[in-house]
Structures are given as C-alpha cells and as structure tokens.
Design an enzyme around this catalytic site. Structure first.
Site, PDB file in Angstrom:
ATOM      1  N   SER A  65       0.803  -1.238   0.000  1.00  0.00           N
ATOM      2  CA  SER A  65       0.000   0.000   0.000  1.00  0.00           C
ATOM      3  C   SER A  65       0.829   1.279   0.000  1.00  0.00           C
ATOM      4  CB  SER A  65      -0.950   0.017   1.193  1.00  0.00           C
ATOM      5  OG  SER A  65      -2.047  -0.799   0.929  1.00  0.00           O
ATOM      6  N   LYS A  68       0.561   3.271  -3.046  1.00  0.00           N
ATOM      7  CA  LYS A  68      -0.641   4.075  -3.323  1.00  0.00           C
ATOM      8  C   LYS A  68      -0.329   5.566  -3.310  1.00  0.00           C
ATOM      9  CE  LYS A  68      -3.795   0.604  -1.355  1.00  0.00           C
ATOM     10  NZ  LYS A  68      -4.513   0.184  -0.143  1.00  0.00           N
ATOM     11  N   TYR A 192      -1.843  -3.277 -11.057  1.00  0.00           N
ATOM     12  CA  TYR A 192      -1.919  -3.005  -9.609  1.00  0.00           C
ATOM     13  C   TYR A 192      -1.023  -3.953  -8.808  1.00  0.00           C
ATOM     14  CZ  TYR A 192      -3.887  -2.643  -4.892  1.00  0.00           C
ATOM     15  OH  TYR A 192      -4.040  -2.490  -3.527  1.00  0.00           O
ATOM     16  N   TYR A 244      -4.351   3.421   7.405  1.00  0.00           N
ATOM     17  CA  TYR A 244      -5.662   2.782   7.327  1.00  0.00           C
ATOM     18  C   TYR A 244      -6.576   3.328   8.434  1.00  0.00           C
ATOM     19  CZ  TYR A 244      -2.473  -0.583   5.091  1.00  0.00           C
ATOM     20  OH  TYR A 244      -1.492  -1.173   4.355  1.00  0.00           O
ATOM     21  N   VAL A 262       1.171  -3.791   3.746  1.00  0.00           N
ATOM     22  CA  VAL A 262       1.065  -5.074   4.465  1.00  0.00           C
ATOM     23  C   VAL A 262       2.335  -5.918   4.397  1.00  0.00           C
ATOM     24  CG1 VAL A 262      -1.439  -5.386   4.502  1.00  0.00           C
ATOM     25  CG2 VAL A 262      -0.138  -6.140   2.505  1.00  0.00           C
TER      26      VAL A 262
HETATM   27  N1  GLN Z   1      -1.388  -5.377  -2.402  1.00  0.00           N
HETATM   28  C1  GLN Z   1      -2.127  -5.268  -1.198  1.00  0.00           C
HETATM   29  C2  GLN Z   1      -3.614  -5.460  -1.433  1.00  0.00           C
HETATM   30  O1  GLN Z   1      -4.166  -4.887  -2.308  1.00  0.00           O
HETATM   31  C3  GLN Z   1      -1.866  -3.945  -0.566  1.00  0.00           C
HETATM   32  C4  GLN Z   1      -2.678  -3.754   0.679  1.00  0.00           C
HETATM   33  C5  GLN Z   1      -1.940  -3.113   1.786  1.00  0.00           C
HETATM   34  O2  GLN Z   1      -0.721  -2.984   1.804  1.00  0.00           O
HETATM   35  N2  GLN Z   1      -2.712  -2.716   2.758  1.00  0.00           N
HETATM   36  O3  GLN Z   1      -4.256  -6.182  -0.721  1.00  0.00           O
END
Ligand code: GLN
Length: 308
Positions: A65, A68, A192, A244, A262
C-alpha cells in the site's frame, strides 16, 4: 537540530522488536507469508545527506500500500486534481482497507485513494498505451524519487498476489458496474499487483520520505520532482488515511505523515526535517507494522517529531 545517534537507534529497534510476538505477518498474499516477524529495520535520511540506520537495511521490501501514495502523486501530475477527485474522494474511513461495504452506498465513489477501492481507481488512471508502458512510467517516477535506477518489482510477489486477489477483483467489478473505472479488470489487476510488488530498501523508502518532507524537491539538487501542491496533498492523505483505520491513533501517538503497507514497510516524512523508512513484517490487526509503529512512536517522542 536532529541528533540521531546510531547506538540509540539500535537500542530503540531492540526494544520495539519485543512486540513482534503480538503481531502476525500478512499471509493472504502467500509470498508475503515467508517474512520473518522478528525482522525490524529503520533508515533515517537527514538534511545533511547522511543516513542513520539500524537493523538490516539491505533487505528489500515490497511497497504494497505504500505504492498508493506514489501512484497518487503520478496521477495528480498526469491528470490534475479535478479529474482525480472526480473519481475518488478525500475522506478517511473507519472501514478496513479492503472493505467493499462503502461502495454499496451512493455515490459509489471510493472514499479516498489510500483504501484499495480508491487505489485501484488511481492505478486505472496511470497514463500509457499498455500495462507495461504504464508500469514503466510508474517505475521511472519511483526511481527518480528514490534516486536509485536499480529499483524494480518482485515477480514472485506480483504473481502471488495476482493469483489470489479475489477481493480486489470484486472491488474492480463494483467500480466497473458504477462506471468509475472502465478498463479490463485483469489488465488493471496486472498493473496493480506489479505496482504493489515494487521493491526497495528502507534507505530508498527514507529518501522518498525526505523528498515529500522537502515539498517534492530532490534532497541533493533541489530540483522539483513533483509540484509542491502534489507533495502537500500526498502528505495530507498520509496523515488522514495513511495508516488505514488507525490513522487517528497514529496521528495522536506519532504525529508524522506516514504510509504503511502489508509487507510491513512504512514510509514517513517529517516536514523539513527528515525522511524515514521502516520494515517490520509483524503486523497489527489493521495491517500496519506493529513493531514499526512502536519504533516510530519512540522516535517521535524522543526527538519531538510530531507535526501537531
Ligand atoms: N497489495 C495489497 C492489497 O491490495 C496492498 C494492501 C496493503 O498494503 N494494505 O491487498
């Protein structure tokens, strides 16, 4: 003036590591399940160009994430605020990052670009004529921010997520039904998952954090790598949504614009002062690095890094 003392940092890392047993590595992406929960490392990029580090900062971390925030910066540069925020909102949420619930309400526009639904919309806006061209554009941007031409993505992690990303595919189909995205779902998933699998060391993360801390400027040449407004928007989302649905607690306890993934990575930007990269794969129940957050909390309190 910040005085980051290496021995002190090593001590903070050892202290924070004690919490690893309360965390769990992400295994819904099977390749991430191999990580060692006891790993913890940190790099701090300081204004004099020095990097102070502790733990094994040669380990490569996939962005997950964290990507992002970088994809958002690229898309804001490509398309401008109006077009981006027509499709994705600016509000934090107390739902988990992969939640589909809010897409059932009207309008179906994702609440913000840091949850998966919003990030998928942002990724769909990366310009280029093919998945590989769009990925190359994103990688070129990441390499400039990190000042490291060698950065690429992990094919193993990308593939592992691509094969198991059923929730993200569901989000895509919802978004497609509501005409928020219109591209082929498998193509978007390919882009993605490769975006999330971009990998780098904590030192690279810290340098990108420092670029944001410097309002988008290159730490050495002062050349703008992104417009000031884009850096400002990114840092604002890092505060309101970057951790988050525990961004509020993080703002109170740490108070530094930060984005987690994550994989256990965290990218943090202390405005005008330093950039920080952390890697600790033992996660809390929200998906943030448990040991990494403990470490940042200690650092923030010791050096008064909170922006508030
Ligand atoms: N690639 C992960 C997903 O889409 C990224 C999520 C994350 O790092 N929170 O589930």
């Amino acid at each position: 003036m910040l005085v980051y003392n290496q021995e002190e940092l090593v001590r903070f890392v050892e202290e924070a590591k004690q919490y690893a047993r309360y965390g769990k590595v992400a295994d819904y992406i099977p390749a991430l399940g191999k990580a060692d929960p006891n790993e913890l490392s940190i790099a701090i990029y300081t204004p004099d160009g020095r990097v102070v580090d502790a733990g094994d900062v040669t380990v490569k971390v996939t962005l997950q994430s964290i990507s992002k925030i970088i994809a958002l910066a690229l898309v804001l540069i490509d398309r401008g605020e109006d077009e981006v925020f027509h499709k994705v909102g600016m509000e934090p949420t107390d739902y988990p990052f992969h939640s589909i619930a809010k897409l059932e309400e009207k309008p179906a526009k994702p609440l913000n670009p840091m949850i998966n639904a919003g990030a998928l919309v942002v990724t769909s806006m990366i310009q280029g004529s093919s998945v590989s061209e769009r990925l190359e554009r994103l990688l070129a941007f990441v390499r400039r921010l990190a000042g490291n031409e060698c950065i690429s993505y992990s094919d193993e992690v990308a593939r592992s997520e691509f094969e198991t990303a059923f929730l993200n595919r569901s989000l895509c189909y919802f978004l497609k039904q509501h005409r928020i995205i219109d591209e082929d779902v498998e193509e978007l998933m390919e882009l993605y998952t490769k975006q999330c699998a971009i990998e780098m060391t904590c030192i690279d993360l810290a340098r990108i954090g420092f670029v944001l801390a410097l309002d988008g400027r290159d730490p050495h040449s002062s050349e703008p790598l992104m417009p000031l407004d884009v850096a400002r928007i990114c840092k604002t989302f890092m505060v309101t949504c970057g951790m988050y649905n525990s961004s509020g607690e993080f703002a109170i306890k740490v108070g530094i614009p930060a984005k987690s993934g994550v994989s256990g990575g965290i990218l943090a930007a202390v405005p005008g002062r330093c950039g920080i990269g952390v890697f600790g794969p033992a996660l809390d129940d929200k998906g943030n690095s448990l040991t990494g957050v403990k470490l940042l909390e200690r650092l923030s309190k010791t050096y008064s890094l909170s922006i508030f």
